[in-house]
Design a protein around this motif. Structure first.
Motif, short mmCIF file in Angstrom:
data_model
loop_
_atom_site.label_atom_id
_atom_site.label_comp_id
_atom_site.label_asym_id
_atom_site.label_seq_id
_atom_site.Cartn_x
_atom_site.Cartn_y
_atom_site.Cartn_z
N TYR A 33 -6.02 66.77 -31.57
CA TYR A 33 -6.82 67.07 -30.38
C TYR A 33 -6.07 66.63 -29.12
O TYR A 33 -5.38 65.62 -29.12
CB TYR A 33 -8.13 66.27 -30.37
CG TYR A 33 -9.07 66.46 -31.52
CD1 TYR A 33 -8.86 65.82 -32.73
CD2 TYR A 33 -10.20 67.24 -31.39
CE1 TYR A 33 -9.76 65.97 -33.78
CE2 TYR A 33 -11.11 67.39 -32.42
CZ TYR A 33 -10.88 66.74 -33.61
OH TYR A 33 -11.76 66.89 -34.63
N TYR A 35 -7.30 65.61 -25.19
CA TYR A 35 -8.40 65.36 -24.27
C TYR A 35 -7.83 64.96 -22.92
O TYR A 35 -6.72 64.44 -22.83
CB TYR A 35 -9.30 64.22 -24.76
CG TYR A 35 -10.15 64.55 -25.96
CD1 TYR A 35 -9.65 64.39 -27.25
CD2 TYR A 35 -11.45 65.01 -25.82
CE1 TYR A 35 -10.41 64.69 -28.36
CE2 TYR A 35 -12.23 65.29 -26.93
CZ TYR A 35 -11.71 65.14 -28.18
OH TYR A 35 -12.47 65.43 -29.28
N LEU A 91 -5.00 62.29 -23.32
CA LEU A 91 -5.07 61.59 -24.60
C LEU A 91 -4.93 62.57 -25.75
O LEU A 91 -5.51 63.65 -25.74
CB LEU A 91 -6.40 60.85 -24.73
CG LEU A 91 -6.63 59.68 -23.78
CD1 LEU A 91 -8.09 59.25 -23.81
CD2 LEU A 91 -5.74 58.51 -24.16
N ALA A 103 -11.32 59.98 -35.49
CA ALA A 103 -10.00 60.35 -35.01
C ALA A 103 -9.28 59.11 -34.48
O ALA A 103 -9.91 58.17 -34.01
CB ALA A 103 -10.09 61.41 -33.92
N PHE A 105 -6.47 57.70 -31.79
CA PHE A 105 -5.96 58.09 -30.49
C PHE A 105 -4.63 57.43 -30.16
O PHE A 105 -4.38 56.29 -30.56
CB PHE A 105 -6.97 57.71 -29.40
CG PHE A 105 -8.12 58.65 -29.29
CD1 PHE A 105 -9.17 58.59 -30.18
CD2 PHE A 105 -8.14 59.61 -28.30
CE1 PHE A 105 -10.24 59.48 -30.09
CE2 PHE A 105 -9.19 60.50 -28.20
CZ PHE A 105 -10.24 60.43 -29.09
N GLY A 106 -3.82 58.14 -29.42
CA GLY A 106 -2.65 57.56 -28.79
C GLY A 106 -3.05 56.82 -27.53
O GLY A 106 -4.22 56.83 -27.14
N GLN A 107 -2.08 56.19 -26.90
CA GLN A 107 -2.36 55.41 -25.70
C GLN A 107 -2.43 56.26 -24.44
O GLN A 107 -2.80 55.76 -23.38
CB GLN A 107 -1.32 54.30 -25.53
CG GLN A 107 -1.41 53.26 -26.62
CD GLN A 107 -0.58 52.04 -26.31
OE1 GLN A 107 0.32 52.08 -25.48
NE2 GLN A 107 -0.88 50.93 -26.98
#
Lengths: 114, 116
Positions: A33, A35, A91, A103, A105-107
């Motif tokens: 994803y 965002y 993101l 999910a 998430f990356g930073q």
């Protein structure tokens, strides 16, 4: 890697330039994803990839935004002719493809358009 | 389609006091529910989730949430706030099947402030 990796972490660009944001998902995660998080706003869905299926692009705000996912792994979000309103944190998240897993998430990449 | 409403964009509590962050959802089918936390300049971290089974779920850092179908709620609580809990909290919902934008929908977030 152990987690979702995004690069660059920060990007400052001039209005009108194109930018590319990269996301390396967790190995084996089929869903990815993108965002967008603007100041004081929640998370705005942009695009979703699931395996080899056609991506869901319904969240892309304009045709200046596009994304690819090569080989079912790395994804690149491209913003053409950047505008100041594109300034935000972008993101990326990945998951096993089953929504009960949530999910990861990356930073994020903080994009500033000047 | 589903949606999430988080009541209160900012919540302030004293250190040691009860934390209560509210989340209500709408969904045409029983959803999966999640709480994520975002510390300053970091990505989102999964706190806890409800899928099926026990309606009271426990997460990391002493947080828990209860799924109440009759109230369409999934409020997040912690008995005693700690300064390190100061962060942005997001409630999210997904459907057991489907994809795209329906896959994971987030609320607008609640900024938790801890007063010393």
């Amino acid at each position: 890697g152990a987690g979702v990796s995004q690069s660059p972490s920060n990007k400052v660009t001039e209005k009108g330039k194109d930018v590319e944001l990269r996301c390396d998902p967790i190995s084996g995660h089929t869903a990815l994803y993108w965002y967008r998080q603007s100041l004081g706003q929640g998370l705005e869905f942009l695009i979703y990839f699931q395996g080899n299926s056609a991506p869901d692009k319904s969240g892309l705000p304009s045709d200046r935004f596009s994304a690819e996912r090569t080989g079912g792994s790395v994804s690149t979000l491209t913003i053409q002719r950047t505008q100041q309103e594109d300034s935000a944190v972008y993101l990326c998240a990945s998951s096993l493809g089953r929504f009960d897993q949530g999910a990861f998430f990356g930073q994020g990449t903080r994009l500033t358009v000047v | 389609a589903q949606s999430v409403t988080q009541l209160g964009s900012h919540v302030s509590v004293s250190e040691g006091a009860l934390v209560l962050l509210r989340c209500n959802y709408s969904s045409s089918v029983p959803p999966y529910l999640f709480w994520y936390v975002q510390y300053p300049n970091q990505g989102l971290q999964l706190l806890l989730k409800y899928t099926t089974g026990a309606t009271l779920v426990k997460g990391i850092n002493g947080f828990e949430a209860e799924f109440k179908k009759s109230e369409t709620s999934f409020h997040l609580t912690k008995p005693s706030a700690h300064m390190s809990d100061a962060a942005e909290y997001f409630c999210a919902v997904s459907l057991p099947r489907g994809g795209g934008a329906d896959g994971l929908t987030f609320g607008k977030g609640t900024h938790l402030i801890i007063q010393p």
